[in-house]
Design an enzyme around this catalytic site. Sequence first.
Site, PDB file in Angstrom:
ATOM      1  N   LYS A  49      47.042  29.550  40.505  1.00 59.67           N
ATOM      2  CA  LYS A  49      46.150  28.457  40.864  1.00 59.67           C
ATOM      3  C   LYS A  49      46.601  26.980  40.564  1.00 59.67           C
ATOM      4  O   LYS A  49      46.158  26.128  41.072  1.00 59.67           O
ATOM      5  CB  LYS A  49      44.835  28.872  40.117  1.00 59.67           C
ATOM      6  CG  LYS A  49      44.231  30.194  40.923  1.00 59.67           C
ATOM      7  CD  LYS A  49      42.841  30.759  39.907  1.00 59.67           C
ATOM      8  CE  LYS A  49      42.484  31.972  40.610  1.00 59.67           C
ATOM      9  NZ  LYS A  49      41.311  32.656  39.596  1.00 59.67           N
TER      10      LYS A  49
ATOM     11  N   ASP B 187      33.371  28.115  40.945  1.00 60.37           N
ATOM     12  CA  ASP B 187      33.742  29.270  41.400  1.00 60.37           C
ATOM     13  C   ASP B 187      32.487  30.170  41.421  1.00 60.37           C
ATOM     14  O   ASP B 187      32.509  31.316  42.377  1.00 60.37           O
ATOM     15  CB  ASP B 187      34.482  30.458  39.954  1.00 60.37           C
ATOM     16  CG  ASP B 187      35.305  31.375  40.491  1.00 60.37           C
ATOM     17  OD1 ASP B 187      35.298  31.654  41.556  1.00 60.37           O
ATOM     18  OD2 ASP B 187      35.471  32.359  39.591  1.00 60.37           O
TER      19      ASP B 187
ATOM     20  N   GLN C 138      38.633  32.820  33.934  1.00 58.56           N
ATOM     21  CA  GLN C 138      39.305  33.988  34.668  1.00 58.56           C
ATOM     22  C   GLN C 138      38.906  35.320  34.258  1.00 58.56           C
ATOM     23  O   GLN C 138      38.626  35.312  32.966  1.00 58.56           O
ATOM     24  CB  GLN C 138      40.943  33.654  34.369  1.00 58.56           C
ATOM     25  CG  GLN C 138      41.886  34.685  35.056  1.00 58.56           C
ATOM     26  CD  GLN C 138      41.681  34.733  36.449  1.00 58.56           C
ATOM     27  OE1 GLN C 138      42.002  33.580  37.068  1.00 58.56           O
ATOM     28  NE2 GLN C 138      41.577  35.648  37.042  1.00 58.56           N
TER      29      GLN C 138
END
Length: 302
Positions: free
Chosen positions: A69, A136, A113
Site C-alpha cells: 500500500k 477504508d 491494518q
Amino acid sequence: MTSTSPTRTAADAPTDAAGLMDGAALARRMTDRTARRAAELTRRTGTAPCLATVLVGEDPASVTYVRMKQNRCAKAGIDSRKVALPTATTTGELVATLRGLSEDPAVHGILLQHPVGPHIDERAAFEAIAPEKDVDGVTMRSFAAMGFGLPGFVSCTPGGILRLLDAYEVELAGRRAVVVGRSPILGRPVGMLLLARDATVTYCHSRTVDLSAHLREADIVVAAVGRPEFIRGEDIKPGAVVLDAGYNPGNVGDVDFAGARARARLITPVPGGVGPMTIALLLEQTVDAAEAQLGAGAPVSG
C-alpha cells in the site's frame, strides 16, 4: 466508464469458460486518475494527500500488505505514514494512537491494518477513527451511510466489487445476489451496496443450511467467507457472475476456480481480481478525503 465486456445478463449461459474480470487492469486505470487528482490537489494547495497506516505486530502478511500500500501511495502521489505498534499494544493504546491521527491535520486518511490481535477490541479501535478520515469504510457511521445511501466512504473491498460489476456492465436490478460471508467490513456492507442497486440479496455463511441450494439460484455470487475453495464449482448457476474476495495461502480463493469457471459467465481470478480494486479504491477515497479537508474538490477530467 467504458465496458471491458459485452453487455449480457447474468442469466445468459456461457458458451465456454467464463470470462475473467480483470481487476488489475481496472485498478490501474483508477489509480492513474487518482494520481492526476492528487497531483492537481498538491499543486493547488501545496499539500499532498496523506494516508496513515497503523500496523499492530509483525504478522508477515500484514507487513507485506502495508508495504504494498505504501508503494501504491508513492506511485499515486500520496504521502504515506506508517505507524508500527508492538504486538503487546493494548486496546487503549491503539485507540489513543488512532485518535491522535484523527486530530492531526496533516493526515487525511487512516487505515488500520487487520488483524490487530485477539486481545484488542477491534471495534473500539475502528470507532476511534474520525469518520471524515475513515477511507477504508470500517466505522459504524460508514456502514450506516452505506445502508441508508448517504454520503460517506464505502468499505474498500465491497466498493471495489461494485466498480468491477459496473465496468463489466453486469445488470444488478432484480437479480438474485448471494453473499457468502458476514464480516462487518466485507460481507455485510457488500450486501448493502447490492441492495441499494436493487438486487435481491441473500446472506449466507459457514453455518447456512443447504448453501448449495442458495448458490444454485444466484445470478451473482460474492464469496467472502475466508475458507479456501469453500464454494464448489458444481453449485454455481450456469451463466452466473462470481466475485471471489477470498485470499488464502497458495493464491487460493474462496471459490473452486476451475469448477466455477466452467459454469459461470464472468469470474474474478485470485489474485488479480478483487484485491487490486481494494487498494485502488482506498487511494481514491484518500484523495476524496484530502480534497474535502483542504476545501479543494475540483474534479480532474480523465
